[in-house]
Design an enzyme around this catalytic site. Structure first.
Site, PDB file in Angstrom:
ATOM      1  N   HIS A 158      91.758  80.403  31.153  1.00  0.00           N
ATOM      2  CA  HIS A 158      91.861  81.620  30.318  1.00  0.00           C
ATOM      3  C   HIS A 158      92.752  81.374  29.103  1.00  0.00           C
ATOM      4  O   HIS A 158      93.354  82.303  28.581  1.00  0.00           O
ATOM      5  CB  HIS A 158      92.407  82.803  31.111  1.00  0.00           C
ATOM      6  CG  HIS A 158      91.726  83.022  32.427  1.00  0.00           C
ATOM      7  ND1 HIS A 158      90.692  83.908  32.590  1.00  0.00           N
ATOM      8  CD2 HIS A 158      91.900  82.422  33.636  1.00  0.00           C
ATOM      9  CE1 HIS A 158      90.275  83.870  33.857  1.00  0.00           C
ATOM     10  NE2 HIS A 158      90.993  82.960  34.507  1.00  0.00           N
ATOM     11  N   SER A 279      96.989  72.500   0.851  1.00  0.00           N
ATOM     12  CA  SER A 279      96.617  73.754   0.213  1.00  0.00           C
ATOM     13  C   SER A 279      96.950  73.662  -1.263  1.00  0.00           C
ATOM     14  O   SER A 279      97.948  73.052  -1.644  1.00  0.00           O
ATOM     15  CB  SER A 279      97.399  74.903   0.847  1.00  0.00           C
ATOM     16  OG  SER A 279      97.423  76.003  -0.039  1.00  0.00           O
ATOM     17  N   LYS A 285     101.636  73.156   3.445  1.00  0.00           N
ATOM     18  CA  LYS A 285     100.534  73.156   4.416  1.00  0.00           C
ATOM     19  C   LYS A 285      99.838  71.813   4.591  1.00  0.00           C
ATOM     20  O   LYS A 285      99.686  71.030   3.671  1.00  0.00           O
ATOM     21  CB  LYS A 285      99.483  74.207   4.018  1.00  0.00           C
ATOM     22  CG  LYS A 285     100.000  75.607   4.234  1.00  0.00           C
ATOM     23  CD  LYS A 285      98.892  76.612   4.318  1.00  0.00           C
ATOM     24  CE  LYS A 285      98.235  76.558   5.667  1.00  0.00           C
ATOM     25  NZ  LYS A 285      97.066  77.403   5.732  1.00  0.00           N
ATOM     26  N   GLU A 292      87.851  71.841  11.333  1.00  0.00           N
ATOM     27  CA  GLU A 292      87.241  73.125  10.979  1.00  0.00           C
ATOM     28  C   GLU A 292      85.817  72.925  10.470  1.00  0.00           C
ATOM     29  O   GLU A 292      84.894  73.654  10.819  1.00  0.00           O
ATOM     30  CB  GLU A 292      88.082  73.824   9.901  1.00  0.00           C
ATOM     31  CG  GLU A 292      89.473  74.197  10.365  1.00  0.00           C
ATOM     32  CD  GLU A 292      90.364  74.576   9.183  1.00  0.00           C
ATOM     33  OE1 GLU A 292      90.217  75.681   8.668  1.00  0.00           O
ATOM     34  OE2 GLU A 292      91.184  73.728   8.754  1.00  0.00           O
TER      35      GLU A 292
END
Ligand code: ARG
Length: 462
Positions: A158, A279, A285, A292
């Site tokens: 979970h 970024s 970042k 992704e």
């Protein structure tokens, strides 16, 4: 286009330019050129064996086809959309090179069985590449697993911390998935490597063809059993795209974990620079873009599978021109699967694991609670009751802001007088992993057995 079509005998008029652009497939099926030429050469040799061509004629056809391939590979070939597809472009150029003899090649053959052959050869060749890349990925997983037999990871159900496992065990779970993917492809290949030439348009042919000879020439395992099925079947490609979808799905699950693990709240991994991006506005970042993008690309492969299923679901026997739409989803899947496997292999090889962060979560999350329940059960307490007692101890420790292992024996005794000094060894997180000696469990022996079995398997497929 005013050019006479190769099929234009019964036509008085010409094709509308818009229709020509709409119906051509050469802009994508040119990718089948090598298979088309191999198939045609095998067909010509068979025609010669059957006495339909002389050996000299078959030899000139095969040499002419070699010349066409040379032109294509040297970038000197002019693909013409007016000639519709890869098959007619190659045949037309062959005839330019060797003269009217080129027109004999299409004896006892239709583009329907020709395209089925080309596509099958192509899918089989690409599946072999997918298998190589899967094996390489498994090899890297195994390397990383060998480094992390002693690294503790909070194993989740979970997505909640559940029990400690070794990071090796977690990584090997992916090895098992990718091994099955490899095996699934091997099984799929049995149905891809079926030789359809000789089915002709749909009914077979009056010429005395020898499909078995063509199959042997091309290294295919068996020949078709039913000429209608041979030209109508696309399940081989659908199955390959399904296998590709499952590869992408497995990759996507791994991507999801890397993305989560790279988030500073977890911090279980540091991303290698080569597979991350920054970024343009936030200088701090480092983004897991490779993962992704891969997770995103999974959608297009699943979409290709859906597209193919819908493509064939309403088609009456046998060949229908709709089926020309079968190739782009496969080509796209191939590009995606091949590149994604390569990227994941490179990323995984350099991914930096942070064992301290994993351990901190293990220690924070009462991941030894099952150990206490099992301890009580081993002393005769019914497991349901042991579960309850442990739950109460967890709530108490949580209130004190400590782990179970920090409770004193007096404190433990408030919950059960069956708890003795030996409980502390049981609550040790590493011991919890070590003691899971059941087959396929996270214990070191089982992990080593998995590594041995997977290494042996790798050796057998490479
Ligand atoms: N370009 C066609 C395809 O991909 C080749 C077969 C054409 N056959 C036909 N009967 N028009 O399906």
């Amino acid at each position: 286009m005013a050019d006479k079509k190769m099929w234009g005998g019964r036509f008085a008029g010409t094709t509308a330019a818009s229709m020509e652009a709409y119906s051509e497939s050469v802009s994508f099926d040119w990718r089948l050129y090598a298979e088309d030429i191999r198939g045609s050469q095998a067909h010509a040799r068979m025609l010669a064996r059957r006495g339909f061509l002389t050996d000299d004629e078959a030899g000139r056809i095969c040499e002419g086809l070699d010349a066409v391939r040379g032109e294509i590979e040297a970038g000197r070939f002019t693909w013409k959309t007016g000639l519709e597809d890869v098959h007619m472009n190659i045949e037309s150029r062959l005839t330019e090179i060797i003269g009217p003899l080129g027109g004999k090649l299409h004896t006892a053959r239709s583009r329907n069985d020709q395209v089925a052959l080309d596509f099958r050869l192509h899918v089989a060749a690409r599946i072999a590449v997918w298998q190589e890349r899967l094996a390489e990925l498994v090899r890297v997983y195994l390397d990383r697993a060998k480094e992390h037999g002693d690294t503790l990871l909070p194993g989740c159900t979970h997505f909640q911390p559940a029990q400690p496992v070794s990071l090796a065990h977690h990584l090997l779970a992916y090895c098992q998935m990718f091994r099955r993917d490899h095996e699934r492809l091997a099984d799929c290949l049995k149905r891809v490597r079926v030789m359809p030439l000789g089915a002709a348009a749909l009914a077979g042919t009056t010429h005395p063809v020898d499909p078995v000879m063509v199959a042997e020439d091309l290294g295919m395992d068996v020949i078709f059993a039913n000429s209608m099925d041979a030209v109508a079947d696309r399940d081989f490609a659908i199955e390959a795209v399904f296998a590709g979808s499952l590869i992408m799905t497995h990759l996507s699950r791994m991507c999801e974990e890397v993305i989560i693990w790279a988030n500073p709240n977890f911090g279980y991994v540091r991303l290698p620079d080569d597979y991350s991006t920054g970024s343009s506005i936030m200088p701090q970042k480092k983004n897991p873009d490779s993962c992704e993008i891969m997770r995103g690309k999974t959608g297009r492969v699943v979409g290709a599978l859906t597209g193919l299923l819908v493509l064939v679901k309403g088609l009456p026997m046998t060949y229908n021109r709709d089926m020309q739409e079968d190739k782009e989803p496969f080509f796209d899947t191939d590009r995606t699967v091949t590149s994604s496997l390569e990227i994941m292999t490179g990323l995984l090889a350099k991914l930096e694991f942070v064992p301290e962060k994993m351990l901190a979560t293990v220690e924070r999350g009462f991941l030894n609670a099952t150990e206490l329940a099992d301890y009580l059960a081993a002393r005769g307490v019914p497991f349901r009751e042991a579960h309850h007692i442990t739950g109460a101890a967890v709530a108490y420790a949580e209130g004190r802001g400590v782990g179970l292992e920090a409770l004193s024996l007096d404190e433990f005794r408030r919950f059960s007088d069956l708890i003795g000094d030996d409980v502390y060894a049981v609550l040790d997180y590493r011991a919890a992993v070590r003691r899971r000696t059941s087959p396929g469990g996270t214990g070191p022996d089982s992990v080593q057995a998995q590594i041995n079995a997977l290494s042996a398997w790798l050796g057998s497929v490479r």
